[in-house]
Design a protein around this motif. Sequence first.
Motif, PDB file in Angstrom:
ATOM      1  N   UNK A  40       1.558  -9.291   2.861  1.00  0.00           N
ATOM      2  CA  UNK A  40       0.467  -9.612   4.051  1.00  0.00           C
ATOM      3  C   UNK A  40      -0.534 -10.468   3.600  1.00  0.00           C
ATOM      4  N   UNK A  41      -1.224 -11.064   4.361  1.00  0.00           N
ATOM      5  CA  UNK A  41      -2.453 -11.660   4.072  1.00  0.00           C
ATOM      6  C   UNK A  41      -3.374 -10.954   3.322  1.00  0.00           C
ATOM      7  N   UNK A  42      -3.686  -9.705   3.926  1.00  0.00           N
ATOM      8  CA  UNK A  42      -4.479  -8.800   3.626  1.00  0.00           C
ATOM      9  C   UNK A  42      -4.138  -8.346   1.848  1.00  0.00           C
ATOM     10  N   UNK A  43      -2.781  -8.006   1.913  1.00  0.00           N
ATOM     11  CA  UNK A  43      -2.203  -7.631   0.333  1.00  0.00           C
ATOM     12  C   UNK A  43      -2.448  -8.641  -0.326  1.00  0.00           C
ATOM     13  N   UNK A  44      -2.124  -9.857  -0.179  1.00  0.00           N
ATOM     14  CA  UNK A  44      -2.219 -10.933  -1.102  1.00  0.00           C
ATOM     15  C   UNK A  44      -3.661 -11.194  -1.586  1.00  0.00           C
ATOM     16  N   UNK A  45      -4.435 -11.206  -0.503  1.00  0.00           N
ATOM     17  CA  UNK A  45      -5.763 -11.369  -0.983  1.00  0.00           C
ATOM     18  C   UNK A  45      -6.386  -9.968  -2.063  1.00  0.00           C
ATOM     19  N   UNK A  46      -5.810  -8.949  -1.762  1.00  0.00           N
ATOM     20  CA  UNK A  46      -6.305  -7.931  -2.462  1.00  0.00           C
ATOM     21  C   UNK A  46      -5.855  -8.000  -3.924  1.00  0.00           C
TER      22      UNK A  46
END
Length: 87
Positions: A40-46
Amino acid sequence: MEAQPKQCRRCLLREMTDENDYYESVKRYRAALPPKKRTSDEEYERRVMACKECGFLDGGTCMQCGCYVEMRAARLDMHCPRIHSPW
Ligand code: SF4
């Protein structure tokens, strides 16, 4: 005087003005992944932010595995190679 390209040890490809072609490849690769294989975008950024804090990041590349971290972070089935992995 000509502007020097931005490059630093802790930079991601997306931050390096002379590596934009590689980053465009990363974006195309990520977009082409089937949704069930893509973070997900959130997991990618994390993940990429964890890499930015890591001493093994060198100019967008993980010096533990040799991957571009932004490409590795894109896949759900890929993980950080460190023993105490942040992702
Ligand atoms: S993948 Fe893991 S070891 Fe490699 S730069 Fe990112 S946090 Fe560091």
